[in-house]
Scaffold this active site. Structure first.
Site, PDB file in Angstrom:
ATOM      1  N   ALA A 100      -3.502   1.982   3.054  1.00 20.84           N
ATOM      2  CA  ALA A 100      -4.518   2.227   2.023  1.00 20.84           C
ATOM      3  C   ALA A 100      -5.889   2.437   2.676  1.00 20.84           C
ATOM      4  CB  ALA A 100      -4.580   1.039   1.074  1.00 20.84           C
ATOM      5  N   GLU A 134       5.196   3.004   4.143  1.00 18.49           N
ATOM      6  CA  GLU A 134       5.894   3.236   2.868  1.00 18.49           C
ATOM      7  C   GLU A 134       6.046   4.737   2.600  1.00 18.49           C
ATOM      8  OE1 GLU A 134       3.185   0.545   0.727  1.00 18.49           O
ATOM      9  OE2 GLU A 134       4.979  -0.524   0.056  1.00 18.49           O
ATOM     10  N   GLU A 166       0.511  -6.255   4.368  1.00 10.76           N
ATOM     11  CA  GLU A 166      -0.084  -6.637   3.081  1.00 10.76           C
ATOM     12  C   GLU A 166      -0.190  -8.131   2.865  1.00 10.76           C
ATOM     13  OE1 GLU A 166       2.017  -4.242   3.645  1.00 10.76           O
ATOM     14  OE2 GLU A 166       1.307  -2.431   2.649  1.00 10.76           O
TER      15      GLU A 166
END
Ligand code: NAI
Length: 697
Positions: A61, A105, A125
């Site tokens: 991210a 991912e 994460e």
């Protein structure tokens, strides 16, 4: 759009281009989606390769978009992965350097993956209090097996691509290629261009021979290791779904867990700490492109407790150090301690013998100031007396080369006065390390009135090199951390006078999550240190009331572990704190003398008086500009004072409680005649924020 598109030899190559790590921000996601659509539409394209420009495949991210609408705008990561997975032409990920979080991912949504050796692969994460939120918990177990996947997801730690490729039966990497990974991926894409059906990780099964026993075992282990964090146990639950539920149901489960974790205070605290650490390195009026001075050689004055630990930091980073002392005996003692520290690491297998030799070879010693003429950074760690510091800084001013940075490790003295001993106050700065200096992460960088901006920028940079978390503090007594802890210690003393025992206070704050309560801490550090400081300070400020119990303790010779007795008793050679009847009696006698009838104090009051005393003092510190932001204060307490990470620091905790409630509590404390009503007047900044309904952030 932050991704480029080109066709090479019938293969479309989509290259993410969002420095520094190709974070999957909105523009990057849009770029990839556009590339996939273009490749679908072009009959001449037989296959697709996705890769990343520069230093990473993708780091996940884009943290700059965290919490903004862009982070979830379509195509969000889930829709993008689904678009890639459903592409009717084969999609090959060309992975190198860094492949983490959302980046992994995304790669798992591709049909094939080709990787360069040495790539760091991770789902980190959990470190932000979350589970992977875009299928990582469902696809990774299907690709590398349940146990390796759960290990990666629960730890968040990176594993090298070539190691993952060795797992029997894995489908994470079809190929590890030396050389140009994009070329390798194109070649591979051409090989498999016509193969159908296209393999999808989601269609595989995640199997385990004894799932019930295994997940029970994993859950127990995780609970014992991470009892204050909810995310690791949730990682176990999600991976269990990968084994026991259909793919779609597992995805829904993962999503729900992700959203629920996002709202927990622990997740909020971890994200806060993550951003606070990055923010701490930015100084409002020092531009990021400020040129820095080159630090190739360091000198340390004083080979005592701090000088030795400080030196080790630089040796560990491969920077040569010269230690200056007054006498050869002091040098020998100091070097002996450094050696003992390293040898203990070698014995434990934490340091290789040749590394140890290498570090020691960077260390030299001297009794002569003239030998410091080449040093780029000189850190003084001599006795805490202004007259001694004066001698040292006048001597340094004589010999140090122009532009050398002159730093003091003082914990209580005025850095401006120290700077004034030289003709170059612009080159003088405080570097306040914490003991043990080779272990503790915190470095308070004390900015004098005249400290030059490039000196600050240089010191912040060198702090990163020696793996410290640097926080800038203005000049005041105690700087940020110790100025706050003084109020905390005063409260701890009042609590004893009012009816608590040292054990009760320690237990309450340790249950809250502090590594050590104030009394166990005092016994460890030596109660005589605080005694000496109080003798000086409370003579200067006679109006500041404090409990005399700590002085009485020192008068009994109970300095702590080093004398075998302090607030607690200690058995020879052991560190277990045993409640002491003598100390309890001393406190009771003291109460009687003051005419105090003891009352029962509950844990909540103990915790709130201790923690809110930190918060109120911190607000004064902010108002005075000693610290530039509330998150810096949290960093100081998380990295230097054992404040529980899952609570995010005192300021973050106060926000979680609600600043309004914090102020209400302070007003209650102010009504207690045995406490310090003046201190509990909410700091103007705090009062203002509450009146305006605002928060620190
Ligand atoms: P220490 O007493 O262990 O070491 C001081 C060393 O400096 C001694 O080896 C002494 O021989 C040497 N020294 C004294 N005068 C000297 C001179 N004129 N030239 C060369 N060497 C000289 O003291 P410690 O604990 O290492 O403290 C040093 C400084 O670090 C003080 O300013 C202290 O306030 C600060 N500090 C101490 C912390 C602690 O936990 N001990 C934490 C943070 C800062």
């Amino acid at each position: 759009m932050s991704a480029s598109y080109e066709v090479r030899d019938g293969v479309a190559v989509i290259t993410m281009n969002n420095p520094p790590v190709n974070g999957l921000g909105l523009a990057t996601r849009q770029g990839i989606a556009a590339g996939i659509e273009q490749a679908q539409a072009d009959a001449a394209v037989k296959a697709v390769v996705i890769t990343g420009a520069g230093k990473a495949f993708s780091g996940g991210a884009d943290i700059r978009e965290f919490g903004s609408p862009k982070a979830v705008a379509e195509p969000n990561l889930l829709s993008l992965i689904s678009l890639v997975e459903n592409c009717t032409k084969p999609v090959v990920a060309a992975i190198h350097s860094v492949c983490m979080g959302g980046g992994l991912e995304l790669a798992l949504g591709c049909h094939y993956r080709v990787a360069a050796p040495g790539t760091n692969v991770a789902l980190p994460e959990v470190k932000l209090g979350l589970v992977p939120g875009a299928g990582g918990t469902q696809r990774l177990p299907r690709a590398i097996g349940v146990e390796p996947a759960l290990n990666m997801i629960v730890s968040g730690e990176p594993v090298k691509s070539e190691l993952l490729a060795q797992i029997p039966g894995q489908t994470l990497f079809q190929k590890i290629v030396d050389g140009d990974v994009v070329e390798g991926a194109i070649a591979y894409a051409k090989e498999i261009a016509d193969a159908r059906p296209l393999p999808r990780v989601r269609d595989a099964k995640a199997r385990h021979p004894n799932p019930d026993a295994y997940f029970q075992f994993a859950r127990n282990t995780v609970k014992a290791m991470a009892k204050n964090f909810p995310a690791p146990a949730k990682c176990v639950d999600c991976v269990e779904q990968a084994v026991k539920a259909k793919f779609e149901a597992g995805m829904v489960y993962e999503r729900e867990v992700f959203m629920a974790l996002m709202l927990t205070p622990e997740c909020k605290a971890l994200r806060h700490a993550f951003f606070a650490e990055r923010a701490a390195s930015k100084i409002p009026d020092v531009p990021e492109d400020t040129p820095v001075r080159e630090i190739k050689k360091v000198a340390v004055i004083g080979a005592g407790t701090m000088g030795g630990g400080i030196s080790m930091n630089f040796l560990n980073a491969g920077i040569p150090v010269t230690i200056l002392e007054m006498k050869q005996e002091a040098i020998d003692r100091g070097i002996g301690v450094i050696k003992k520290n390293y040898e203990a690491q070698v014995k434990k297998g934490k340091l290789k013998a040749d590394k140890y030799e290498q570090r020691m070879s960077l260390l030299s010693t001297t009794l002569n100031y003239a030998d410091l003429k080449d040093a780029d950074l000189i850190i003084e760690a001599v006795f805490e007396e202004l007259s001694v510091k004066e001698k040292v800084f006048r001597a340094l001013d004589e010999v140090a080369k122009p532009g050398a940075i002159l730093a003091s490790n003082t914990s209580t003295l005025d850095v401006n006065k120290i700077a004034a001993f030289t003709k170059r106050p612009q080159d003088v700065v405080g570097m306040h390390f914490f003991s043990p200096a080779n272990v503790m992460k915190l470095l308070e960088v004390v900015r004098g009135e005249k400290t030059a901006k490039d000196v600050l920028a240089t010191v912040m940079g060198i702090a990163k090199k020696i793996k410290k978390t640097a926080v800038v503090s203005g000049v005041c007594d105690g700087f940020i951390g110790n100025r706050m802890i003084e109020q905390y210690s005063r409260q701890a003393g009042f609590l004893l006078e009012e009816g608590a025992t040292p054990q009760q206070v320690d237990r309450a704050i340790e249950k809250f999550g502090f590594a050590m309560g104030p009394f166990r801490m005092g016994d460890l550090a030596g109660n005589d240190i605080g005694w000496a400081i109080r003798k000086r300070r409370y003579v200067e400020k006679p109006s500041l009331r404090y409990s005399k119990t700590a002085d009485l303790l020192c008068e009994m010779g109970r300095f702590g572990q080093k004398t075998g007795a302090g607030w607690y008793d200690y058995q020879p050679g052991k560190r277990d704190a045993i409640p002491s009847d003598v100390v309890v009696k001393m406190i009771e006698d003291h109460r009687k003398e003051l005419g105090i009838t003891p009352r029962k104090i509950d844990d909540e009051e103990i915790v709130h008086r201790l923690v809110y005393s930190l918060v109120n003092e911190a607000c004064h510190i902010l108002e005075e500009g000693i610290a530039s932001k509330a998150s810096d204060i949290d960093m100081v307490y998380l990295t230097g004072y054992g404040f529980p990470l899952w609570r995010g620091g005192p300021m973050c905790y106060a926000e979680t409680q609600g600043l309004f409630n914090v102020v209400q509590a302070m007003k209650r404390f102010a009504k207690n005649p045995l406490d310090d009503a003046k201190f509990w007047e909410p700091a103007p900044l705090l009062a203002r924020l509450v009146a305006e309904g605002k928060n620190f952030s």
